[in-house]
Design a protein around this motif. Sequence first.
Motif, PDB file in Angstrom:
ATOM      1  N   UNK A 289       1.115  -0.992   0.094  1.00 58.86           N
ATOM      2  CA  UNK A 289      -0.096  -0.056   0.209  1.00 58.86           C
ATOM      3  C   UNK A 289       1.047   1.572  -0.174  1.00 58.86           C
ATOM      4  N   UNK A 290       0.623   2.131  -0.839  1.00 56.67           N
ATOM      5  CA  UNK A 290       1.042   3.260  -1.033  1.00 56.67           C
ATOM      6  C   UNK A 290       1.058   4.141   0.695  1.00 56.67           C
ATOM      7  N   UNK A 291       0.398   4.191   1.597  1.00 54.82           N
ATOM      8  CA  UNK A 291       0.441   4.411   2.543  1.00 54.82           C
ATOM      9  C   UNK A 291       1.822   3.544   4.114  1.00 54.82           C
ATOM     10  N   UNK A 292       1.991   2.351   3.587  1.00 56.46           N
ATOM     11  CA  UNK A 292       3.798   1.444   4.132  1.00 56.46           C
ATOM     12  C   UNK A 292       4.382   1.343   3.518  1.00 56.46           C
ATOM     13  N   UNK A 297      11.309   1.742  -1.693  1.00 55.89           N
ATOM     14  CA  UNK A 297       9.921   1.226  -2.708  1.00 55.89           C
ATOM     15  C   UNK A 297      10.632   1.956  -3.451  1.00 55.89           C
ATOM     16  N   UNK A 298       9.951   1.115  -5.262  1.00 52.55           N
ATOM     17  CA  UNK A 298       9.544   1.737  -6.363  1.00 52.55           C
ATOM     18  C   UNK A 298       7.703   2.413  -6.208  1.00 52.55           C
ATOM     19  N   UNK A 299       8.264   3.238  -6.690  1.00 53.26           N
ATOM     20  CA  UNK A 299       6.811   4.332  -6.732  1.00 53.26           C
ATOM     21  C   UNK A 299       6.305   4.108  -8.611  1.00 53.26           C
ATOM     22  N   UNK A 300       5.561   3.505  -9.044  1.00 59.75           N
ATOM     23  CA  UNK A 300       4.891   2.825 -10.406  1.00 59.75           C
ATOM     24  C   UNK A 300       3.994   4.070 -10.113  1.00 59.75           C
ATOM     25  N   UNK A 301       3.811   4.871 -12.007  1.00 62.08           N
ATOM     26  CA  UNK A 301       3.366   5.595 -12.591  1.00 62.08           C
ATOM     27  C   UNK A 301       2.227   5.514 -13.823  1.00 62.08           C
ATOM     28  N   UNK A 308       8.859   5.157 -13.723  1.00 59.20           N
ATOM     29  CA  UNK A 308       9.479   4.722 -12.412  1.00 59.20           C
ATOM     30  C   UNK A 308      10.585   4.963 -11.930  1.00 59.20           C
ATOM     31  N   UNK A 309       9.746   5.995  -9.823  1.00 60.64           N
ATOM     32  CA  UNK A 309      10.830   6.095  -9.155  1.00 60.64           C
ATOM     33  C   UNK A 309      11.528   5.513  -8.087  1.00 60.64           C
ATOM     34  N   UNK A 310      12.511   5.793  -7.687  1.00 59.30           N
ATOM     35  CA  UNK A 310      12.487   4.884  -6.565  1.00 59.30           C
ATOM     36  C   UNK A 310      12.210   6.525  -4.662  1.00 59.30           C
ATOM     37  N   UNK A 336       0.755  10.536 -11.957  1.00 59.78           N
ATOM     38  CA  UNK A 336      -0.326  10.021 -11.752  1.00 59.78           C
ATOM     39  C   UNK A 336       0.548   7.954 -10.769  1.00 59.78           C
ATOM     40  N   UNK A 337      -0.183   7.973  -9.721  1.00 64.29           N
ATOM     41  CA  UNK A 337       1.008   6.709  -9.341  1.00 64.29           C
ATOM     42  C   UNK A 337      -0.097   5.585  -9.140  1.00 64.29           C
ATOM     43  N   UNK A 338       0.006   4.968  -9.815  1.00 65.24           N
ATOM     44  CA  UNK A 338      -0.560   3.478  -9.974  1.00 65.24           C
ATOM     45  C   UNK A 338      -0.824   2.807  -8.993  1.00 65.24           C
ATOM     46  N   UNK A 339       0.599   2.901  -8.424  1.00 69.71           N
ATOM     47  CA  UNK A 339       0.878   2.182  -7.058  1.00 69.71           C
ATOM     48  C   UNK A 339       2.504   1.787  -6.643  1.00 69.71           C
TER      49      UNK A 339
END
Length: 345
Positions: A289-292, A297-301, A308-310, A336-339
């Motif tokens: 979860x984004x909240x955790x 972690x990698x953020x997928x957009x 993707x970002x770190x 826009x964050x996918x997960x």
Amino acid sequence: MRQTPGAHGRRTAAVVTLALALTATLHQPAGAEPRTLPQVRAELDRLYHQAEVATEKYNALDGKVARQRKRLGTLRGQVASAERRLSRLTGLAGAAARSQYRGGGVPAEVQFALADDPERALDSASLARQAQLATNRVIKALAVTEEELRTRGDEAADELERLRENRASLGSHRRTIRARIDAARRVESRLEDEQRRELAALERETADEAQAEWVRSGVLDSAGTTKGSTAGRAAVAFATRELGKPYVWGAEGPDSYDCSGLTSQAWQAAGVAIPRTSQEQWRLLRRVPVTRMRPGDLIIYNADASHVSLYIGDGRMIHAPRPGRQVTVAPAGSMEILGVVRPDA
């Protein structure tokens, strides 16, 4: 945002100039309506997004081609080995046939052994039987090797054909990437200095608004208290050292990166091998979860997982944005964050 009349006039002139540039560059109809700066930015975003999608497809196919080259080399080695074994077995089968013809089934060297030391030798019938069994084994091994050679040869031919097809697809993706980047650069090349500043300000304003809305959602209330793992901190340290290096599509260091090239190499430096592309990172790594989320972690957009970002903590991330930009720190919620996925789950 308030503007003076002079600024409004300059903005209007900028819009007209940009409209003409876009009309010439993107082949719009002669009667196309003039574009506003937000529309110009949207057009650039669209072109660079298409380039990034094609880049990730190129990266995935490039990895597949590399694996196919390796497999083709292995298959060719197996074919060569089978050919050598076939040649040896053919020689043995011929020798056995000649020996049977000359000695009634008992090889000459066996007859010599019998005459030399008869007390230790088996009787002639037993030796003849052994010779026959040995010949049968040679013939059977010969048939098996011939079948293996045909199979490996067919597999090598099929792999070579797939390799050629994928190389052709690589060329297609490469042309798509270059076409989109060139189109975007033609638009940008027609911007005057003031227009560039206004466009950059608009980009920052849009990113800040998206980040503020993301923060207001409370997503960082718990994420901000989560520390990264040892490997995650090592990945962040690697990405931090790469700040300022240019974005180059298909690159994975050490002098330049694309988005997934940076994240995959950061985690490789941390001792964790992860998929090369943002789509595969999203598909194969454990989602959290984004909240955790925590640093590393990698953020997928985007809905197509094309960027993707770190995540580095405090609502920020490091990424390689697009052609013409450098590896940089940016607000994590500016796109826009996918997960979120965790490489060292």
